[in-house]
Scaffold this motif. Structure first.
Motif, short mmCIF file in Angstrom:
data_model
loop_
_atom_site.label_atom_id
_atom_site.label_comp_id
_atom_site.label_asym_id
_atom_site.label_seq_id
_atom_site.Cartn_x
_atom_site.Cartn_y
_atom_site.Cartn_z
N VAL A 85 -53.18 42.77 26.13
CA VAL A 85 -52.40 43.84 25.99
C VAL A 85 -53.99 44.24 27.10
O VAL A 85 -55.39 44.63 26.81
N GLY A 86 -53.49 45.40 28.18
CA GLY A 86 -54.70 45.97 29.06
C GLY A 86 -54.68 46.97 30.24
O GLY A 86 -53.14 47.44 29.72
N THR A 87 -55.04 47.51 30.54
CA THR A 87 -55.14 48.16 31.70
C THR A 87 -55.69 47.65 33.72
O THR A 87 -55.99 45.92 32.88
N PHE A 88 -55.95 47.86 34.44
CA PHE A 88 -56.29 47.84 35.59
C PHE A 88 -58.09 47.20 35.82
O PHE A 88 -59.02 46.65 35.52
N ILE A 89 -58.42 48.20 34.41
CA ILE A 89 -59.93 47.61 34.28
C ILE A 89 -60.47 46.54 33.18
O ILE A 89 -61.27 45.71 33.81
N CYS A 90 -59.90 46.35 31.64
CA CYS A 90 -60.46 45.33 31.82
C CYS A 90 -58.32 44.71 30.46
O CYS A 90 -57.46 45.67 30.39
N VAL A 91 -58.85 43.28 30.14
CA VAL A 91 -57.51 43.56 28.93
C VAL A 91 -58.04 42.92 27.70
O VAL A 91 -59.04 42.56 27.47
N TYR A 92 -57.89 43.55 26.51
CA TYR A 92 -57.74 42.87 25.08
C TYR A 92 -56.78 41.75 24.00
O TYR A 92 -55.30 42.07 25.22
N LEU A 105 -61.10 39.81 29.13
CA LEU A 105 -61.20 40.07 30.69
C LEU A 105 -61.98 41.52 30.71
O LEU A 105 -61.62 42.85 30.43
N ASP A 106 -62.24 42.02 31.83
CA ASP A 106 -63.68 42.86 32.15
C ASP A 106 -62.01 42.99 33.60
O ASP A 106 -62.90 44.31 34.40
N HIS A 107 -61.02 42.92 33.97
CA HIS A 107 -60.06 43.65 35.07
C HIS A 107 -59.17 43.56 34.39
O HIS A 107 -58.28 42.46 33.36
N GLY A 108 -58.37 43.83 34.72
CA GLY A 108 -56.59 43.75 34.67
C GLY A 108 -56.04 42.17 35.01
O GLY A 108 -56.14 42.45 36.55
N ALA A 109 -55.31 41.35 35.07
CA ALA A 109 -54.27 40.16 35.00
C ALA A 109 -53.51 40.24 34.25
O ALA A 109 -53.69 40.48 32.78
N GLU A 110 -52.31 39.21 34.10
CA GLU A 110 -52.07 38.82 33.49
C GLU A 110 -52.13 37.68 32.72
O GLU A 110 -52.83 36.87 33.72
N VAL A 111 -52.06 37.60 31.60
CA VAL A 111 -52.31 36.40 29.99
C VAL A 111 -51.59 35.23 30.37
O VAL A 111 -50.33 35.65 29.65
N LEU A 112 -51.52 33.71 30.77
CA LEU A 112 -50.44 33.28 30.74
C LEU A 112 -51.93 31.99 29.53
O LEU A 112 -52.23 31.03 30.08
#
Length: 127
Positions: A85-92, A105-112
């Motif tokens: 789950v995340g925003t354009f700022i980071c992903v958890y 991640l320290d930026h937003g991205a889709e995670v696969l």
């Protein structure tokens, strides 16, 4: 800027078909269930308030610190209880079993996520 990935099909806790949805900072998990008359539908299984789990740095808009960012479902690991789950700022990464949160991640991205690969033995591949 809103996250585009706020809904996603996932594996439910029982291994069946599940659905994860984020509305601003509320993560809701659903599973597919067959009712007593045979009708199939989505049943809400769990609601998680992301504000109570995630750091403020991941949810606050840096341009407008008084505003929360909209979170989204960025990915999941099939066969586990891990969801990203995340925003354009980071992903958890959230472990739904333990409730443990890890910033990935320290930026937003889709995670696969990729768990492992299996190359069949040569004998099995030739038959």
């Amino acid at each position: 800027m809103a996250v585009q990935y706020n809904r996603r099909l996932v594996t439910a806790e029982d291994g069946g078909l599940g659905f994860a949805s984020v509305d601003r900072t509320i993560l809701t998990l659903f599973s597919m269930e067959t009712g007593p008359n045979g009708a199939v539908g989505w049943v809400q299984r769990r609601v998680i308030n992301l504000k109570s789990l995630l750091s403020d740095a991941g949810l606050l808009n840096p341009a407008f610190p008084s505003r929360l960012l909209t979170a989204g479902v960025n990915g999941f690991v099939e066969g586990t209880q891990l969801i990203f789950v995340g925003t354009f700022i980071c992903v958890y990464m959230i472990d739904l079993k333990s409730g443990r949160i890890t910033k990935v991640l320290d930026h937003g991205a889709e995670v696969l996520p990729h768990m492992s690969s299996c190359i069949p033995a040569m004998e099995a591949a030739s038959t």
